[in-house]
Design a protein around this motif. Structure first.
Motif, PDB file in Angstrom:
ATOM      1  N   GLU A 166       0.822  -1.212   0.000  1.00 15.68           N
ATOM      2  CA  GLU A 166       0.000   0.000   0.000  1.00 15.68           C
ATOM      3  C   GLU A 166       0.853   1.256   0.000  1.00 15.68           C
ATOM      4  O   GLU A 166       0.339   2.363   0.039  1.00 15.68           O
ATOM      5  N   GLY A 167       2.172   1.084  -0.012  1.00 13.48           N
ATOM      6  CA  GLY A 167       3.047   2.244   0.132  1.00 13.48           C
ATOM      7  C   GLY A 167       3.789   2.623  -1.127  1.00 13.48           C
ATOM      8  O   GLY A 167       3.387   2.286  -2.235  1.00 13.48           O
ATOM      9  N   SER A 168       4.894   3.319  -0.930  1.00  6.88           N
ATOM     10  CA  SER A 168       5.597   3.922  -2.049  1.00  6.88           C
ATOM     11  C   SER A 168       6.606   2.958  -2.684  1.00  6.88           C
ATOM     12  O   SER A 168       6.755   2.927  -3.888  1.00  6.88           O
ATOM     13  N   ILE A 169       7.312   2.181  -1.858  1.00 12.65           N
ATOM     14  CA  ILE A 169       8.260   1.244  -2.444  1.00 12.65           C
ATOM     15  C   ILE A 169       7.463   0.094  -3.039  1.00 12.65           C
ATOM     16  O   ILE A 169       6.602  -0.473  -2.374  1.00 12.65           O
ATOM     17  N   ALA A 170       7.705  -0.225  -4.284  1.00 10.09           N
ATOM     18  CA  ALA A 170       6.998  -1.361  -4.884  1.00 10.09           C
ATOM     19  C   ALA A 170       8.006  -2.194  -5.652  1.00 10.09           C
ATOM     20  O   ALA A 170       8.185  -2.025  -6.846  1.00 10.09           O
ATOM     21  N   LEU A 171       8.691  -3.061  -4.925  1.00  7.65           N
ATOM     22  CA  LEU A 171       9.677  -3.917  -5.581  1.00  7.65           C
ATOM     23  C   LEU A 171       9.094  -5.315  -5.718  1.00  7.65           C
ATOM     24  O   LEU A 171       8.434  -5.808  -4.811  1.00  7.65           O
ATOM     25  N   PRO A 172       9.337  -5.984  -6.854  1.00  6.74           N
ATOM     26  CA  PRO A 172       8.958  -7.397  -6.948  1.00  6.74           C
ATOM     27  C   PRO A 172       9.670  -8.142  -5.821  1.00  6.74           C
ATOM     28  O   PRO A 172      10.868  -7.965  -5.631  1.00  6.74           O
ATOM     29  N   THR A 173       8.895  -8.916  -5.053  1.00  5.18           N
ATOM     30  CA  THR A 173       9.461  -9.502  -3.848  1.00  5.18           C
ATOM     31  C   THR A 173       9.365 -11.021  -3.845  1.00  5.18           C
ATOM     32  O   THR A 173       8.314 -11.584  -4.135  1.00  5.18           O
ATOM     33  N   VAL A 174      10.474 -11.660  -3.515  1.00  7.18           N
ATOM     34  CA  VAL A 174      10.510 -13.108  -3.324  1.00  7.18           C
ATOM     35  C   VAL A 174      10.567 -13.344  -1.824  1.00  7.18           C
ATOM     36  O   VAL A 174      11.501 -12.895  -1.162  1.00  7.18           O
ATOM     37  N   MET A 175       9.535 -13.997  -1.280  1.00  4.26           N
ATOM     38  CA  MET A 175       9.542 -14.267   0.154  1.00  4.26           C
ATOM     39  C   MET A 175      10.252 -15.598   0.402  1.00  4.26           C
ATOM     40  O   MET A 175      10.036 -16.562  -0.329  1.00  4.26           O
ATOM     41  N   ILE A 176      11.071 -15.632   1.446  1.00  4.63           N
ATOM     42  CA  ILE A 176      11.679 -16.900   1.843  1.00  4.63           C
ATOM     43  C   ILE A 176      11.388 -17.115   3.326  1.00  4.63           C
ATOM     44  O   ILE A 176      11.305 -16.157   4.093  1.00  4.63           O
ATOM     45  N   THR A 177      11.175 -18.350   3.710  1.00  2.29           N
ATOM     46  CA  THR A 177      10.856 -18.597   5.116  1.00  2.29           C
ATOM     47  C   THR A 177      11.371 -19.950   5.574  1.00  2.29           C
ATOM     48  O   THR A 177      11.486 -20.883   4.794  1.00  2.29           O
ATOM     49  N   GLY A 178      11.661 -20.023   6.870  1.00  3.40           N
ATOM     50  CA  GLY A 178      12.143 -21.263   7.453  1.00  3.40           C
ATOM     51  C   GLY A 178      11.014 -22.207   7.822  1.00  3.40           C
ATOM     52  O   GLY A 178      11.208 -23.388   7.994  1.00  3.40           O
ATOM     53  N   ASP A 209      -0.514 -10.306  -1.016  1.00  3.45           N
ATOM     54  CA  ASP A 209       0.131  -9.018  -0.759  1.00  3.45           C
ATOM     55  C   ASP A 209       1.139  -8.671  -1.839  1.00  3.45           C
ATOM     56  O   ASP A 209       1.892  -7.713  -1.692  1.00  3.45           O
ATOM     57  N   GLY A 210       1.183  -9.474  -2.894  1.00  4.36           N
ATOM     58  CA  GLY A 210       1.978  -9.085  -4.052  1.00  4.36           C
ATOM     59  C   GLY A 210       3.328  -9.744  -4.203  1.00  4.36           C
ATOM     60  O   GLY A 210       4.109  -9.341  -5.053  1.00  4.36           O
ATOM     61  N   ALA A 211       3.643 -10.733  -3.335  1.00  5.20           N
ATOM     62  CA  ALA A 211       4.914 -11.427  -3.524  1.00  5.20           C
ATOM     63  C   ALA A 211       4.865 -12.174  -4.848  1.00  5.20           C
ATOM     64  O   ALA A 211       3.812 -12.676  -5.247  1.00  5.20           O
ATOM     65  N   ILE A 212       5.994 -12.225  -5.562  1.00  4.97           N
ATOM     66  CA  ILE A 212       5.968 -12.939  -6.844  1.00  4.97           C
ATOM     67  C   ILE A 212       6.292 -14.403  -6.640  1.00  4.97           C
ATOM     68  O   ILE A 212       6.022 -15.227  -7.494  1.00  4.97           O
ATOM     69  N   GLU A 213       6.886 -14.737  -5.482  1.00  5.43           N
ATOM     70  CA  GLU A 213       7.210 -16.138  -5.204  1.00  5.43           C
ATOM     71  C   GLU A 213       7.354 -16.327  -3.714  1.00  5.43           C
ATOM     72  O   GLU A 213       7.707 -15.395  -2.999  1.00  5.43           O
ATOM     73  N   PHE A 214       7.019 -17.518  -3.249  1.00  7.68           N
ATOM     74  CA  PHE A 214       7.126 -17.824  -1.821  1.00  7.68           C
ATOM     75  C   PHE A 214       7.910 -19.120  -1.703  1.00  7.68           C
ATOM     76  O   PHE A 214       7.432 -20.173  -2.097  1.00  7.68           O
ATOM     77  N   LEU A 215       9.136 -19.029  -1.207  1.00 10.20           N
ATOM     78  CA  LEU A 215       9.996 -20.213  -1.165  1.00 10.20           C
ATOM     79  C   LEU A 215      10.249 -20.622   0.284  1.00 10.20           C
ATOM     80  O   LEU A 215      10.499 -19.782   1.141  1.00 10.20           O
TER      81      LEU A 215
END
Lengths: 362, 204
Positions: free
Chosen positions: B74-86, B99-105
């Motif tokens: 909803e803000g100003s920075i809009a970078l394509p984002t790859v989420m990574i999680t343990g 929320d717009g992540a392009i990938e969730f690894l």
């Protein structure tokens, strides 16, 4: 509710049924024999109250109906006394029986519901904390594994370049080894926590164990330019405990100390490991002191809490497990401020009995 | 890295080993990267004017990656984002994608999966930047038109013929023809569809 009382009559019900039948028979006899003025039928209430403890709700209802019927039969069989009084007393008895049945069944149902709810709550609490625990463990293990797999990918690519970048590939391979051992440490720690088995205790020399553990951490100590001083008097008596478990504790305290001195590069990089006999001579104390960032006074109490950590990437189980191990081995563990201006963790272990050579015990 | 168009990958992960490994992996395929230990550090840093992609860890002390992703949406920075999680679950990945992540690894991920996602992110950002630059350019062209030329342009894109434009504006057909020619030249449009596309870009 049916779950609680089972299907049909439970075992050991026969004497109870006999008691109820006897009571009903006695009440019926008294009620029939005495005149209208004596409302013996009200005592059926006691029978019903007992029955709700022992019987299924439907049986209780049948029993209550039977009691009501008997009350009416008694009324028709009785011929002495004022008829109007008889009517009124019979009416009161019937109402009492009905109301008692209704209320006591409600009560039983409510109790069963409370019981169910409490059971569910306990189960949820258990599952939730287990879920949190596994999530923490998964995170803790997957972190180094991610680094391993990523580094492996990088390593392969460095080797595939033309000409191969051996130096970069080597560095990636080193990272793989380091992160793999980090993952296995986590597993070892968790296994130590999860097994919860009583320690296998024997007499051993604490100083030798300290030297072994320091040897394992030597690479990390040298790489980070840490000055490590060991004070391990040779004349200390042997201690009594689970050598492997105590090794885990020493390793954990040492790694904590390394992390603490590395956390603030501006401070001195010093660690001291000091073994000594306690004043009363019953235990040996080991102190791991560092010149790191230390902890605030109010943190001292929380140091040993599960999932409490000051480290960026810790899960806060190290000291919790250490305490469990030390206490299971008959010792004590606590934190102080160190003379090196950082934290000092100390634990004690009982001195081995003189004839306790390699003896094992719980 | 001096070429402004050479892409950069931002890594935000609280685990030093993971950061180092990711930087090395990206560098092995000649991708530049900058890594940060926390969301705060990343937000505080200056971002390069280059096609970028963000690799963001879900769970971190302080600002969580998930919260930051939602904030970014909803803000100003809009970078394509790859989420990574343990320790990801389906609910978390669904939320991240919404929320717009392009990938969730999920860690540990395959290195190729991460590189594919990062490259896709960079391409998305490159396209977004190109579109933004094109819009800026067309707007400049539009600003350079005279008021009369803009009037003509507005009617032309509605499909009106010169004759109709002339009637609408009360001008001679010749004047309309001249203004239209100038306008098309200034707007760098060779055909009517070119003009319509440019017009849509700034009036969308």
């Amino acid at each position: 509710m049916t779950r609680r009382l089972g299907n049909g009559l439970e075992r050991g019900q026969a004497p109870r049924i006999a008691l109820l039948v006897a009571a009903i028979a006695a009440i019926f006899a008294v009620d029939t024999v005495t005149n209208y003025a004596i409302a013996a039928a009200v005592f059926y209430v006691a029978v019903i109250l007992l029955a709700t403890r022992w019987m299924r709700p439907r049986s209780v209802v049948i029993l209550a109906s039977a009691c009501g019927t008997l009350t009416v039969i008694s009324f028709t069989l009785t011929h002495s006394g004022l008829y109007e009084v008889g009517i009124i007393n019979t009416g009161i008895s019937l109402v009492a029986i009905a109301v008692t049945t209704y209320l006591s069944l409600k009560l039983v149902a409510a109790e069963a519901a409370i019981h169910d709810a409490r059971e569910r709550l306990t189960r949820i609490a258990r599952v939730t904390s287990l879920g949190e625990l596994t999530a923490s463990i998964a995170h803790e293990v997957n972190q180094p594994l991610a680094a391993v797999m990523t580094s492996a990918g990088a390593c392969r690519r460095w080797l595939a370049t033309d000409p191969p970048n051996i130096e970069k590939a080597e560095r990636a391979a080193e990272r793989i080894a380091a992160e793999a051992s980090r993952a296995s440490e986590v597993i070892a720690r968790v296994r130590g926590l999860a097994s919860g088995k009583s320690p296998i205790r024997a007499a051993f020399d604490l100083g030798t164990l300290v030297e072994e553990i320091v040897g394992l951490a030597r690479g990390q100590i040298d790489r980070n330019d840490i000055l490590l001083r060991l004070y391990l008097p040779e004349d200390l008596p042997r201690v009594f405990g689970d050598r492997v478990q105590i090794g885990q504790v020493i390793g954990n305290l040492l790694l904590n100390a390394i992390d603490a001195v590395m956390a603030d590069p501006a401070r001195g990089h010093e660690i001291e490991v000091i073994a000594s006999l306690t004043q009363d001579g019953s235990s040996v104390a080991l102190e791991v002191a560092d010149s790191g960032v230390g902890f605030r006074e109010q943190e001292a109490e929380r140091l040993f809490d599960a999932f409490w950590t000051t480290k960026q990437d810790g899960i806060g189980l190290g000291l919790t497990i250490s305490r469990a191990i030390v206490e299971a081995n008959g010792g004590r563990i606590w934190a102080e401020e160190s003379e090196l201006d950082g934290a000092a963790l100390l634990f004690t272990l009982p001195v081995a009995p003189v004839d306790g050579e390699e003896e094992t015990g719980a | 890295m001096t070429d402004p168009e050479s892409p950069i990958v931002y890594i935000v992960d609280d685990d030093g080993a993971v950061r180092e490994a990711l930087e090395d992996l990206l560098s092995s395929v000649a991708l530049g990267s900058r890594s940060f230990a926390s969301v705060q550090e990343f937000v505080g840093a200056a971002h390069a004017d280059a096609p970028s992609c963000l690799v963001l860890d879900v769970r971190m002390p302080g600002h969580s990656g998930m919260a930051f992703l939602a904030h970014m949406a909803e803000g100003s920075i809009a970078l394509p984002t790859v989420m990574i999680t343990g320790h990801g679950d389906i609910a978390m990945s669904v939320r991240a994608m919404k929320d717009g992540a392009i990938e969730f690894l999920t860690k540990p991920f395959r290195d190729q999966d991460l590189l594919d996602a990062v490259n896709r992110g960079i391409e998305i950002d490159r396209a977004r930047r190109a579109a933004a630059a094109e819009t800026r350019h067309v707007r400049q062209l539009w600003e350079a038109l005279s008021p009369g030329e803009r009037e003509v342009a507005r009617l032309v894109v509605r499909g009106l013929l010169n004759k109709q434009v002339a009637a609408e504006l009360g001008l001679s057909e010749i004047t309309v023809k001249v203004r239209r020619g100038n306008m098309m030249r200034k707007m760098e449009a060779r055909t009517l569809p070119d003009l319509v596309r440019a017009f849509d870009r700034i009036h969308a």
